[in-house]
Design a protein around this motif. Structure first.
Motif, PDB file in Angstrom:
ATOM      1  N   ASN A   1      17.442  -7.355   2.959  1.00 55.11           N
ATOM      2  CA  ASN A   1      16.352  -7.299   1.984  1.00 55.11           C
ATOM      3  C   ASN A   1      15.718  -5.911   1.994  1.00 55.11           C
ATOM      4  O   ASN A   1      16.058  -5.059   2.819  1.00 55.11           O
ATOM      5  CB  ASN A   1      15.304  -8.371   2.292  1.00 55.11           C
ATOM      6  CG  ASN A   1      14.835  -8.325   3.739  1.00 55.11           C
ATOM      7  OD1 ASN A   1      14.352  -7.298   4.210  1.00 55.11           O
ATOM      8  ND2 ASN A   1      14.985  -9.443   4.456  1.00 55.11           N
ATOM      9  N   SER A   2      14.778  -5.706   1.095  1.00 59.20           N
ATOM     10  CA  SER A   2      14.166  -4.384   0.946  1.00 59.20           C
ATOM     11  C   SER A   2      13.370  -3.982   2.182  1.00 59.20           C
ATOM     12  O   SER A   2      13.301  -2.802   2.536  1.00 59.20           O
ATOM     13  CB  SER A   2      13.255  -4.358  -0.288  1.00 59.20           C
ATOM     14  OG  SER A   2      12.223  -5.333  -0.165  1.00 59.20           O
ATOM     15  N   GLY A   3      12.770  -4.975   2.858  1.00 64.48           N
ATOM     16  CA  GLY A   3      12.025  -4.659   4.072  1.00 64.48           C
ATOM     17  C   GLY A   3      12.924  -4.080   5.147  1.00 64.48           C
ATOM     18  O   GLY A   3      12.561  -3.106   5.825  1.00 64.48           O
ATOM     19  N   GLU A   4      14.107  -4.660   5.330  1.00 68.58           N
ATOM     20  CA  GLU A   4      15.045  -4.139   6.324  1.00 68.58           C
ATOM     21  C   GLU A   4      15.598  -2.783   5.902  1.00 68.58           C
ATOM     22  O   GLU A   4      15.824  -1.906   6.749  1.00 68.58           O
ATOM     23  CB  GLU A   4      16.177  -5.141   6.559  1.00 68.58           C
ATOM     24  CG  GLU A   4      15.698  -6.389   7.291  1.00 68.58           C
ATOM     25  CD  GLU A   4      16.815  -7.358   7.631  1.00 68.58           C
ATOM     26  OE1 GLU A   4      16.587  -8.241   8.469  1.00 68.58           O
ATOM     27  OE2 GLU A   4      17.920  -7.238   7.048  1.00 68.58           O
ATOM     28  N   LEU A   5      15.811  -2.590   4.611  1.00 72.32           N
ATOM     29  CA  LEU A   5      16.279  -1.284   4.142  1.00 72.32           C
ATOM     30  C   LEU A   5      15.248  -0.207   4.467  1.00 72.32           C
ATOM     31  O   LEU A   5      15.598   0.892   4.917  1.00 72.32           O
ATOM     32  CB  LEU A   5      16.541  -1.335   2.636  1.00 72.32           C
ATOM     33  CG  LEU A   5      17.101  -0.055   2.014  1.00 72.32           C
ATOM     34  CD1 LEU A   5      18.463   0.302   2.604  1.00 72.32           C
ATOM     35  CD2 LEU A   5      17.209  -0.194   0.493  1.00 72.32           C
ATOM     36  N   GLU A   6      13.972  -0.508   4.277  1.00 75.42           N
ATOM     37  CA  GLU A   6      12.921   0.454   4.589  1.00 75.42           C
ATOM     38  C   GLU A   6      12.831   0.701   6.102  1.00 75.42           C
ATOM     39  O   GLU A   6      12.613   1.834   6.540  1.00 75.42           O
ATOM     40  CB  GLU A   6      11.590  -0.050   4.029  1.00 75.42           C
ATOM     41  CG  GLU A   6      11.553   0.009   2.501  1.00 75.42           C
ATOM     42  CD  GLU A   6      10.373  -0.727   1.907  1.00 75.42           C
ATOM     43  OE1 GLU A   6       9.542  -1.257   2.696  1.00 75.42           O
ATOM     44  OE2 GLU A   6      10.279  -0.786   0.663  1.00 75.42           O
ATOM     45  N   ARG A   7      13.014  -0.342   6.899  1.00 77.78           N
ATOM     46  CA  ARG A   7      13.021  -0.166   8.366  1.00 77.78           C
ATOM     47  C   ARG A   7      14.219   0.688   8.807  1.00 77.78           C
ATOM     48  O   ARG A   7      14.120   1.455   9.767  1.00 77.78           O
ATOM     49  CB  ARG A   7      13.060  -1.527   9.053  1.00 77.78           C
ATOM     50  CG  ARG A   7      11.761  -2.310   8.992  1.00 77.78           C
ATOM     51  CD  ARG A   7      11.911  -3.639   9.707  1.00 77.78           C
ATOM     52  NE  ARG A   7      12.183  -3.438  11.137  1.00 77.78           N
ATOM     53  CZ  ARG A   7      12.652  -4.400  11.928  1.00 77.78           C
ATOM     54  NH1 ARG A   7      12.938  -5.604  11.433  1.00 77.78           N
ATOM     55  NH2 ARG A   7      12.873  -4.151  13.218  1.00 77.78           N
ATOM     56  N   LEU A   8      15.335   0.541   8.105  1.00 74.75           N
ATOM     57  CA  LEU A   8      16.505   1.366   8.398  1.00 74.75           C
ATOM     58  C   LEU A   8      16.173   2.834   8.166  1.00 74.75           C
ATOM     59  O   LEU A   8      16.477   3.695   9.003  1.00 74.75           O
ATOM     60  CB  LEU A   8      17.675   0.931   7.520  1.00 74.75           C
ATOM     61  CG  LEU A   8      18.948   1.789   7.586  1.00 74.75           C
ATOM     62  CD1 LEU A   8      19.557   1.768   8.986  1.00 74.75           C
ATOM     63  CD2 LEU A   8      19.977   1.304   6.557  1.00 74.75           C
ATOM     64  N   GLU A   9      15.541   3.133   7.059  1.00 76.58           N
ATOM     65  CA  GLU A   9      15.138   4.506   6.771  1.00 76.58           C
ATOM     66  C   GLU A   9      14.181   5.024   7.841  1.00 76.58           C
ATOM     67  O   GLU A   9      14.302   6.162   8.307  1.00 76.58           O
ATOM     68  CB  GLU A   9      14.494   4.575   5.386  1.00 76.58           C
ATOM     69  CG  GLU A   9      13.754   5.873   5.071  1.00 76.58           C
ATOM     70  CD  GLU A   9      14.650   7.083   4.851  1.00 76.58           C
ATOM     71  OE1 GLU A   9      14.125   8.201   4.735  1.00 76.58           O
ATOM     72  OE2 GLU A   9      15.889   6.907   4.799  1.00 76.58           O
ATOM     73  N   GLU A  10      13.245   4.199   8.264  1.00 78.38           N
ATOM     74  CA  GLU A  10      12.282   4.620   9.288  1.00 78.38           C
ATOM     75  C   GLU A  10      12.976   4.919  10.617  1.00 78.38           C
ATOM     76  O   GLU A  10      12.642   5.895  11.299  1.00 78.38           O
ATOM     77  CB  GLU A  10      11.232   3.515   9.481  1.00 78.38           C
ATOM     78  CG  GLU A  10      10.292   3.353   8.284  1.00 78.38           C
ATOM     79  CD  GLU A  10       9.467   2.074   8.352  1.00 78.38           C
ATOM     80  OE1 GLU A  10       9.611   1.327   9.361  1.00 78.38           O
ATOM     81  OE2 GLU A  10       8.705   1.802   7.411  1.00 78.38           O
ATOM     82  N   ALA A  11      13.952   4.088  10.989  1.00 73.88           N
ATOM     83  CA  ALA A  11      14.690   4.322  12.241  1.00 73.88           C
ATOM     84  C   ALA A  11      15.478   5.619  12.175  1.00 73.88           C
ATOM     85  O   ALA A  11      15.554   6.374  13.154  1.00 73.88           O
ATOM     86  CB  ALA A  11      15.628   3.147  12.517  1.00 73.88           C
ATOM     87  N   LEU A  12      16.053   5.902  11.035  1.00 77.27           N
ATOM     88  CA  LEU A  12      16.798   7.145  10.854  1.00 77.27           C
ATOM     89  C   LEU A  12      15.863   8.349  10.944  1.00 77.27           C
ATOM     90  O   LEU A  12      16.208   9.383  11.537  1.00 77.27           O
ATOM     91  CB  LEU A  12      17.536   7.126   9.509  1.00 77.27           C
ATOM     92  CG  LEU A  12      18.673   6.108   9.386  1.00 77.27           C
ATOM     93  CD1 LEU A  12      19.078   5.925   7.919  1.00 77.27           C
ATOM     94  CD2 LEU A  12      19.880   6.548  10.210  1.00 77.27           C
ATOM     95  N   GLU A  13      14.673   8.224  10.367  1.00 80.32           N
ATOM     96  CA  GLU A  13      13.687   9.309  10.450  1.00 80.32           C
ATOM     97  C   GLU A  13      13.270   9.576  11.891  1.00 80.32           C
ATOM     98  O   GLU A  13      13.173  10.737  12.312  1.00 80.32           O
ATOM     99  CB  GLU A  13      12.456   8.960   9.597  1.00 80.32           C
ATOM    100  CG  GLU A  13      12.686   9.063   8.096  1.00 80.32           C
ATOM    101  CD  GLU A  13      11.397   8.824   7.321  1.00 80.32           C
ATOM    102  OE1 GLU A  13      10.314   8.840   7.937  1.00 80.32           O
ATOM    103  OE2 GLU A  13      11.485   8.599   6.104  1.00 80.32           O
ATOM    104  N   ARG A  14      13.045   8.514  12.645  1.00 79.36           N
ATOM    105  CA  ARG A  14      12.625   8.686  14.039  1.00 79.36           C
ATOM    106  C   ARG A  14      13.677   9.440  14.851  1.00 79.36           C
ATOM    107  O   ARG A  14      13.342  10.292  15.675  1.00 79.36           O
ATOM    108  CB  ARG A  14      12.365   7.320  14.697  1.00 79.36           C
ATOM    109  CG  ARG A  14      11.074   6.670  14.306  1.00 79.36           C
ATOM    110  CD  ARG A  14      10.714   5.530  15.252  1.00 79.36           C
ATOM    111  NE  ARG A  14      11.746   4.502  15.299  1.00 79.36           N
ATOM    112  CZ  ARG A  14      11.824   3.468  14.466  1.00 79.36           C
ATOM    113  NH1 ARG A  14      10.911   3.339  13.504  1.00 79.36           N
ATOM    114  NH2 ARG A  14      12.776   2.570  14.598  1.00 79.36           N
ATOM    115  N   GLY A  15      14.926   9.132  14.633  1.00 80.52           N
ATOM    116  CA  GLY A  15      15.995   9.794  15.368  1.00 80.52           C
ATOM    117  C   GLY A  15      16.491  11.056  14.707  1.00 80.52           C
ATOM    118  O   GLY A  15      17.374  11.735  15.238  1.00 80.52           O
ATOM    119  N   ASN A  16      15.944  11.368  13.516  1.00 80.84           N
ATOM    120  CA  ASN A  16      16.397  12.509  12.710  1.00 80.84           C
ATOM    121  C   ASN A  16      17.917  12.442  12.481  1.00 80.84           C
ATOM    122  O   ASN A  16      18.645  13.408  12.686  1.00 80.84           O
ATOM    123  CB  ASN A  16      16.022  13.846  13.351  1.00 80.84           C
ATOM    124  CG  ASN A  16      16.171  15.001  12.375  1.00 80.84           C
ATOM    125  OD1 ASN A  16      16.114  14.807  11.158  1.00 80.84           O
ATOM    126  ND2 ASN A  16      16.379  16.199  12.895  1.00 80.84           N
TER     127      ASN A  16
END
Length: 386
Positions: A220-235
């Motif tokens: 869902n869109s919530g998990e997609l946004e969390r995926l983006e956030e995890a990628l940002e944290r790890g750059n």
């Protein structure tokens, strides 16, 4: 129809010409392109006329730049003269080299090398058993003998274990300065290449398990946004490479900084082939795709999104009785496990290296990045095509 039959009968009286035919999907790609480039380096086009079969072509698009003595024929001719040209080329060529659509011999004394387009985790028996008469059918190692002879019904004596030409750039990556400059700010670059679940044209092949963005375990869109956030944290930059038949229209409304769609337009932007891009990434996410076997050659981490493994193999024939016994990597069976893999990647942790190395030795006979050279040598030594 009568004129066509007469023309074909006449053409089959002609001697075979010094003509080579290449096929791939998409056009000018995959194993066929890698072997073709090796033969161009050897100057084979100075001694043979080379034709590419084109599937995608419009008059507005025109022909791509081609070397001396290289031309195209249409897979689906639109005019009478295109049909005559295609019939002449296929009936009078000395050798056919295909890797996706099966291009059958028209005459017994023609040579045909089928390069394949992926070692199977899943098998489409309806398609794969239609390979037809060929002199060599290329696979990666003798491990595959039983699967190909018993399930796909390829005669053992035509199996060729020289490996895939397209994989040479995974062993010896090609540097692309423009692409490297575009990703230099990221700590890691991952590529995600799923197989399809929802076919955008063939609605009969729609699976019950639906991933709205084409990303298995992202529901869902919530998990997609969390995926983006995890990628940002790890750059970490995630290049999402959809399967060509995957419906991605729902993905178009998003614009993320750490998720980019690595479709054909992306590749054209950097003048890169897909496997050149693969060879320069730091890790792969996939599932039941043949790219898994190829990527083993890089020695880099692989995550396997297999949350829907039971339902998936209700639709497709498995190549292996037990997926996990043979396919080694970081198993992702939930969204939280996907996030854990991304965290490990960002930290440089690789817990599955040894298992992947053992799998590589089993699935690949040669790992030196010279498959194109070996197959070109085979064509020269066994069939005098050089």
């Amino acid at each position: 129809m009568i004129i066509k039959k007469i023309l074909l009968a006449v053409m089959r009286l002609f001697p075979l010409r010094r003509i080579l035919v290449f096929e791939s999907h998409p056009d000018f790609s995959d194993n066929s392109l890698a072997l073709y480039e090796e033969m161009i380096r050897r100057g084979v086009n100075k001694r043979y006329r080379i034709y590419w079969i084109r599937t995608f072509h419009t008059e507005e698009e025109g022909e791509p730049p081609l070397p001396e003595n290289v031309a195209t024929v249409q897979k689906e001719p639109h005019t009478f003269w295109e049909s005559v040209k295609r019939a002449y080329v296929l009936n009078c060529c000395r050798c056919i080299i295909d890797c996706n659509s099966f291009v059958y011999k028209r005459r017994k004394n023609q040579v045909r090398i089928h390069l394949g387009h992926g070692m199977p985790i899943k098998i489409d028996l309806e398609y794969s058993r239609k390979f037809g008469d060929c002199d060599k059918y290329v696979v990666q190692s003798e491990f595959w003998k039983k699967i190909y002879t018993e399930k796909i019904l390829v005669p053992e004596d035509v199996l060729c274990y020289d490996g895939y030409p397209r994989n040479d750039v995974l062993v010896k990556p090609v540097q692309n300065k423009a692409w490297r400059a575009s990703v230099h700010a990221f700590r890691k670059v991952l590529i995600w290449m799923p197989t399809y679940r929802q076919h955008r044209y063939n609605t009969d092949r729609v699976m019950r398990t639906e991933y709205p963005y084409g990303m298995p375990t992202v529901h869902n869109s919530g998990e997609l946004e969390r995926l983006e956030e995890a990628l940002e944290r790890g750059n970490v930059l995630l290049l999402f490479r959809p399967h060509p038949v995957q419906d991605l229209s729902v993905f178009e409304r998003y614009a993320f900084s750490h998720i980019q769609i690595a479709d054909d337009d992306y590749l054209r932007k950097f003048d890169m082939a897909l496997y050149e891009l693969l060879g320069n990434t730091d890790g792969l996410i996939t599932d039941y795709s043949s790219v898994y076997f190829d990527y083993l050659l890089t020695g880099r981490p692989v995550a396997l999104t297999i949350e829907d493994i039971r339902s998936y193999f209700e639709y497709f024939t498995p190549a292996f009785s037990d997926y996990k016994e043979y396919i080694k990597g970081y198993y992702v069976e939930s969204f939280e496990q996907l996030l854990a893999f991304l965290e490990a990647m960002a930290a440089g942790v690789d817990t599955c290296r040894f298992a992947r190395e053992m799998a590589k030795k089993m699935f690949h006979k040669d790992t030196d990045g010279t498959s194109a050279r070996r197959i070109a040598d085979l064509l020269a030594d066994e069939y005098g095509i050089c």
